[in-house]
Motif scaffolding. Structure first.
Motif, PDB file in Angstrom:
ATOM      1  N   VAL A  38      17.980   6.954 -67.382  1.00  0.00           N
ATOM      2  CA  VAL A  38      17.027   7.815 -66.674  1.00  0.00           C
ATOM      3  C   VAL A  38      16.006   8.313 -67.682  1.00  0.00           C
ATOM      4  O   VAL A  38      16.346   8.958 -68.669  1.00  0.00           O
ATOM      5  N   THR A  39      14.752   7.965 -67.427  1.00  0.00           N
ATOM      6  CA  THR A  39      13.668   8.398 -68.303  1.00  0.00           C
ATOM      7  C   THR A  39      12.570   9.013 -67.455  1.00  0.00           C
ATOM      8  O   THR A  39      12.614   8.979 -66.228  1.00  0.00           O
ATOM      9  N   ASN A  40      11.565   9.540 -68.103  1.00  0.00           N
ATOM     10  CA  ASN A  40      10.442  10.151 -67.410  1.00  0.00           C
ATOM     11  C   ASN A  40       9.447   9.056 -67.030  1.00  0.00           C
ATOM     12  O   ASN A  40       8.853   8.426 -67.897  1.00  0.00           O
ATOM     13  N   PHE A  41       9.271   8.833 -65.736  1.00  0.00           N
ATOM     14  CA  PHE A  41       8.335   7.818 -65.262  1.00  0.00           C
ATOM     15  C   PHE A  41       6.979   8.400 -64.914  1.00  0.00           C
ATOM     16  O   PHE A  41       6.106   7.698 -64.472  1.00  0.00           O
ATOM     17  N   GLU A  42       6.783   9.672 -65.123  1.00  0.00           N
ATOM     18  CA  GLU A  42       5.520  10.328 -64.773  1.00  0.00           C
ATOM     19  C   GLU A  42       4.411   9.839 -65.701  1.00  0.00           C
ATOM     20  O   GLU A  42       4.532   9.851 -66.920  1.00  0.00           O
ATOM     21  N   GLY A  43       3.331   9.376 -65.122  1.00  0.00           N
ATOM     22  CA  GLY A  43       2.175   8.961 -65.892  1.00  0.00           C
ATOM     23  C   GLY A  43       2.347   7.633 -66.600  1.00  0.00           C
ATOM     24  O   GLY A  43       1.733   7.414 -67.633  1.00  0.00           O
ATOM     25  N   THR A  44       3.165   6.740 -66.065  1.00  0.00           N
ATOM     26  CA  THR A  44       3.374   5.452 -66.726  1.00  0.00           C
ATOM     27  C   THR A  44       2.695   4.311 -65.982  1.00  0.00           C
ATOM     28  O   THR A  44       3.010   3.164 -66.191  1.00  0.00           O
ATOM     29  N   SER A  45       1.741   4.606 -65.134  1.00  0.00           N
ATOM     30  CA  SER A  45       1.069   3.534 -64.397  1.00  0.00           C
ATOM     31  C   SER A  45       0.057   2.829 -65.301  1.00  0.00           C
ATOM     32  O   SER A  45      -0.360   3.341 -66.338  1.00  0.00           O
ATOM     33  N   GLU A  46      -0.332   1.631 -64.878  1.00  0.00           N
ATOM     34  CA  GLU A  46      -1.290   0.847 -65.672  1.00  0.00           C
ATOM     35  C   GLU A  46      -2.695   1.430 -65.643  1.00  0.00           C
ATOM     36  O   GLU A  46      -3.499   1.134 -66.512  1.00  0.00           O
ATOM     37  N   THR A  47      -3.024   2.241 -64.640  1.00  0.00           N
ATOM     38  CA  THR A  47      -4.366   2.787 -64.507  1.00  0.00           C
ATOM     39  C   THR A  47      -4.573   4.014 -65.390  1.00  0.00           C
ATOM     40  O   THR A  47      -5.685   4.493 -65.513  1.00  0.00           O
TER      41      THR A  47
END
Length: 117
Positions: free
Chosen positions: A103-112
């Motif tokens: 479980v990691t922080n996925f916030e703000g990991t988008s390509e855009t």
């Protein structure tokens, strides 16, 4: 009276096929975990989590009520004669738990997202 060894109905194909399939699933989950960590993509995380939970549920069903499950697949097999499959299901259940995705922080990991300056 004991059954002679030549007519004993023990089948080596049943435990070998069980362990072969379980090891193949274990390797598949291992490579899926590596890919999930490398890509760090939330939909892949959810899919990996779901697949791993289903595999754990299947192993726990084999552990708890394997005779009812394998009577439909192998009708000629008497499941209590195979304690190694029961112990194997406990081992694979623990091994699959260890392969749950981290479980990691996925916030703000988008390509855009723009890199910080």
């Amino acid at each position: 009276m004991t059954t002679p060894l030549s007519t004993y109905p023990y089948s080596y194909g049943f435990p070998v096929s069980y362990f072969f399939i379980s090891i193949a699933v274990l390797l598949g989950l291992y490579f899926l975990r590596k890919k999930t960590i490398r890509l760090h993509w939330f939909p892949l995380f959810i899919a990996h989590f779901g697949v791993t939970i289903v595999c754990i549920a299947l192993q726990s069903a084999i552990c708890l009520d394997g005779e009812a499950i394998f009577d439909h697949i192998y009708p000629a097999i008497d499941f209590p004669d195979y304690p190694e499959v029961w112990y194997g299901s406990i081992f694979f259940m623990v091994a699959y738990f260890l392969l749950l995705p981290p479980v990691t922080n996925f916030e703000g990991t988008s390509e855009t997202r723009q890199p910080k300056q």
